[in-house]
Write an enzyme that holds these catalytic residues in place. Structure first.
Site, PDB file in Angstrom:
ATOM      1  N   GLU A 162      13.018  -4.625  -4.014  1.00  0.00           N
ATOM      2  CA  GLU A 162      12.507  -4.913  -5.275  1.00  0.00           C
ATOM      3  C   GLU A 162      13.395  -4.690  -6.608  1.00  0.00           C
ATOM      4  OE1 GLU A 162       8.081  -3.449  -7.127  1.00  0.00           O
ATOM      5  OE2 GLU A 162       9.354  -1.855  -6.121  1.00  0.00           O
TER       6      GLU A 162
ATOM      7  N   GLY B 126       0.744  -1.204  -0.120  1.00  0.00           N
ATOM      8  CA  GLY B 126      -0.008  -0.076  -0.080  1.00  0.00           C
ATOM      9  C   GLY B 126       0.803   1.170  -0.144  1.00  0.00           C
TER      10      GLY B 126
END
Length: 390
Positions: free
Chosen positions: A243, A126
């Protein structure tokens, strides 16, 4: 920089290839949300039981503790075997898990990390909002401290697999009085909390993994904060650096295979003149050769980055170079495929691409958006790699 694999590393590659060949799922990954979740979690449990879960995680936290080169080998063999992405488990394994390992309390690690590795839970991220995508620090979802809870109100968007998730790595604004990079808090949000409304967004390629998430006075225990209240920007930067690490290797291998499949296809299909195979057209042949060279260049950049990262425990900003270049090459290859196929490219069936070449073309545009837009990657490269003046 050493491009040669040692005998021990070659033996490890054989071990990986053998295990994947014996244990890989044989059924195609479902497209529907609920079956997809169960498929991904089952495959994650298989890897856990086989000792291959969390290959980059330290052994102290249940991972395999592989070296960076071994991780590279794993992802290469995984992609070569044509195995599916475990999208529902990606955030937990490659975002939340590594972030918790480096920034969370021991209690938080003990609760969450085993569940991620054993394939018991799905995580989502989120971060992005309608007015805070590339400029993440402008996020406005607010959290007020009420006793021992944060009370969260606001909206997130482009939240992959929020409709499947048990937990969310959530960024909220807890202080609006200072600079926008300050006053942000990284917190674990349980997705079954009262006040959360998840709305899937159907994408142009027919998928529905993206979601909008609305928060209406959602109460989250302060014990779920990772790091400290108001200090979440640094935690978020750790998340994004993971990531852009070695996990992109599998995508690169798949892209290289896609180029080779496209070369074969160009040899089978009639070219623009309607007489010769497409590969005999000078312009198409040039673009195919360029695509193969660019994929090879991307692999060389990855190897160089891995050699550089051997000196540190955390991927550096150089990962943005690879992400930027990968996004450009992926879109060029997808466009080339559509030019080779012509009207037939509109079919959503292909022996090489599960969603068809047109689905791949549509989806390729997300490569320059997801995980930080290409514009943001250029800013990172200029600022943190090249040291250019602001």
């Amino acid at each position: 920089m050493d491009l040669d694999f040692s005998p021990e590393q070659a033996s490890f590659r054989d071990e990986v290839r053998t295990w994947l060949g014996e244990n890989a799922p044989t059924e195609q990954r479902p497209h529907e949300a609920a079956p997809m979740r169960e498929y991904d979690l089952a495959w994650q449990r298989t890897q856990w039981e086989g000792g291959w879960a969390g290959i980059a995680w330290p052994q102290a936290y249940g991972g395999r503790g592989l070296t960076t080169v071994q991780q590279l080998i794993w992802y290469e063999e995984y992609a070569k075997a044509g195995l599916p992405s475990i999208d529902a488990c990606f955030v937990g394994l490659n975002h939340a898990g590594p972030t918790l390992i480096t920034r969370a309390s021991e209690e938080q690690k003990a609760f969450h990390l085993p569940r991620i590795l054993r394939g018991e839970v799905v995580w989502c991220q989120g971060f992005s909002e309608p007015e805070a995508g590339s400029d993440l620090a402008s996020l406005a979802t607010r959290a007020e401290i009420d006793g021992d809870h944060l009370v969260v109100t606001g909206q997130k968007i482009w939240t992959s697999f929020a409709n499947l998730a048990d937990h969310q790595e959530l960024l909220v604004r807890t202080d609006r009085s200072g600079k926008k990079h300050h006053g942000i808090t990284w917190v674990v949000c349980d997705m079954d909390s009262p006040g959360i409304d998840v709305r899937p967004i159907e994408t142009i390629d027919g998928g529905a993994e993206f979601c909008e998430v609305f928060y209406d006075e959602v109460r989250i225990p302060l014990a779920n904060v990772v790091g400290e209240v108001d200090q979440g920007w640094g935690v978020a930067m750790s998340t994004l650096s993971f990531e852009r690490g070695t996990a992109y290797t599998a995508s690169q291998v798949r892209l290289a295979a896609l180029v080779e499949n496209l070369i074969q296809l160009a040899g089978e299909r009639t070219g623009p003149d309607g007489r010769r195979p497409a590969i005999q057209d000078d312009e198409i042949a040039r673009r195919l050769a360029t695509a193969r060279a660019e994929v090879a260049s991307l692999r060389a950049m990855t190897y160089a980055g891995i050699c550089r990262n051997l000196k540190t425990d955390t991927p550096g900003p150089e990962g943005s170079i690879i992400k930027l270049y990968y996004a450009d090459v992926a879109k060029q290859v997808a466009k080339l495929a559509m030019d080779v196929l012509g009207p037939d490219g509109l079919e959503l069936v292909s022996r090489w691409v599960p969603g068809g070449w047109s689905g791949h073309y549509f989806y390729s545009y997300s490569a320059s958006i997801g995980g930080g837009t290409s514009e943001i990657q250029r800013n990172i490269i200029g600022d943190r790699v090249l040291g250019l003046p602001r």
